[in-house]
Design a protein around this motif. Structure first.
Motif, short mmCIF file in Angstrom:
data_model
loop_
_atom_site.label_atom_id
_atom_site.label_comp_id
_atom_site.label_asym_id
_atom_site.label_seq_id
_atom_site.Cartn_x
_atom_site.Cartn_y
_atom_site.Cartn_z
N ALA A 178 51.53 33.06 30.72
CA ALA A 178 51.69 32.58 32.09
C ALA A 178 52.55 33.53 32.90
CB ALA A 178 52.32 31.18 32.07
N LEU A 179 53.62 34.07 32.30
CA LEU A 179 54.47 35.02 32.99
C LEU A 179 53.73 36.32 33.28
CD1 LEU A 179 57.26 35.69 34.10
CD2 LEU A 179 57.91 36.47 31.81
N ALA A 180 52.93 36.78 32.31
CA ALA A 180 52.15 38.00 32.53
C ALA A 180 51.13 37.82 33.65
CB ALA A 180 51.45 38.40 31.22
N ALA A 181 50.51 36.64 33.69
CA ALA A 181 49.56 36.37 34.79
C ALA A 181 50.27 36.33 36.13
CB ALA A 181 48.84 35.05 34.53
N LEU A 182 51.47 35.80 36.16
CA LEU A 182 52.23 35.76 37.41
C LEU A 182 52.59 37.16 37.87
CD1 LEU A 182 53.43 33.74 39.41
CD2 LEU A 182 55.54 33.79 38.08
N VAL A 183 52.98 38.01 36.94
CA VAL A 183 53.29 39.40 37.29
C VAL A 183 52.04 40.11 37.80
CG1 VAL A 183 54.06 41.62 36.38
CG2 VAL A 183 55.25 39.53 35.72
N GLY A 184 50.89 39.84 37.14
CA GLY A 184 49.65 40.44 37.59
C GLY A 184 49.25 39.99 38.99
N ILE A 185 49.55 38.74 39.33
CA ILE A 185 49.25 38.25 40.68
C ILE A 185 50.07 39.02 41.71
CG2 ILE A 185 49.56 36.26 42.20
CD1 ILE A 185 48.73 34.48 39.86
N TRP A 186 51.35 39.23 41.43
CA TRP A 186 52.20 39.94 42.38
C TRP A 186 51.79 41.40 42.54
CZ3 TRP A 186 56.00 38.58 45.77
CH2 TRP A 186 56.41 37.25 45.75
N ARG A 187 51.29 42.00 41.46
CA ARG A 187 50.90 43.41 41.54
C ARG A 187 49.56 43.58 42.24
NH1 ARG A 187 53.55 47.09 38.31
NH2 ARG A 187 51.64 48.35 38.25
N ALA A 188 48.66 42.62 42.10
CA ALA A 188 47.31 42.76 42.65
C ALA A 188 47.17 42.18 44.05
CB ALA A 188 46.29 42.09 41.73
N ALA A 189 48.12 41.35 44.48
CA ALA A 189 47.98 40.72 45.80
C ALA A 189 48.14 41.76 46.91
CB ALA A 189 49.03 39.63 45.96
#
Length: 230
Positions: A178-189
């Motif tokens: 879940a934390l990795a997905a959250l980091v990926g959201i911030w990097r891809a947004a």
């Protein structure tokens, strides 16, 4: 006060008195008919044993419990479903709202299709459609298996129950993903505002999963995250 207003008040008072008399007569007639039929009225039935089981109950319940306990179980179940529905609807709404502003055309198209399909759709019609589809499902002995994840029959949708047990690396692995997905959201947004909205939606989905897992707590033995079929 003018005579016209006094007359208006008098007519309203007479109407209320007449309505009260009609209600009293209806109540007395109904009570007499119940006594003639051997039926009891009042609230004494709340102290009687229910005599039936309830599949889902967040509070202790057994068939020997009173009918008042049945009402309490129904209220608690309704509040729990309402809370879960509110959390899920909020996360879903935020997610589709952000998807409508996405740069990818396919994402905007999917979000627009969902919005246009469900916009202004009356809830009774949606429930009627879902009930009709459910009535067309096979009986429990011939239930449709959903790839080992659940069953569908004319009695409803049966899914595995999540049992949350501490002591294994499953919970830690889930939190890491879940934390990795959250980091990926911030990097891809594309923008910070979009990243914030997507993060709120993702955290809402994670919170819903946590609530569902805790609501299915059945054992305190140390283990991991297990699935048990009903």
């Amino acid at each position: 006060m003018t005579p016209a207003r006094l007359a208006g008040w008098a007519w309203q008072a007479l109407a209320l008195v007449g309505l009260g008399l009609v209600l009293v007569m209806a109540a007395r007639t109904g009570a007499a008919n119940l006594r003639a039929s051997g039926l009891a009225s009042g609230f004494d039935f709340l102290n009687r044993a229910a005599g039936f089981d309830i599949a889902e109950s967040a509070i202790p319940y057994s068939p020997r419990a009173s009918n008042a306990r049945v009402f309490a179980v129904g209220m608690v179940n309704t509040l729990r479903v309402t809370a879960l529905a509110g959390l899920f609807a909020t996360a879903l709404g935020v997610g589709f709202g952000v998807a409508l502003r996405a740069r990818a055309p396919w994402m905007r198209g999917l979000a627009r299709a969902y919005v246009e399909l469900t916009r202004n759709m009356p809830l009774p019609i949606l429930l009627l459609v879902l009930y009709s589809l459910l009535a067309m499902a096979p009986p429990p002995r011939e239930a449709i298996e959903l790839g080992g994840l659940g069953f569908v029959s004319n009695r409803g949708l049966y899914l595995p129950r999540i049992e949350w047990r501490w002591g294994s690396g499953t919970a830690l692995a889930g939190a890491g993903l879940a934390l990795a997905a959250l980091v990926g959201i911030w990097r891809a947004a594309p923008t910070r505002r979009v990243a914030m909205a997507l993060s709120i939606s993702w955290l809402g989905f994670c919170g819903l999963g946590l609530v569902l897992s805790v609501s299915g707590l059945k054992s305190s033995a140390p283990a991991g995250l297990w699935f048990r079929r009903r």
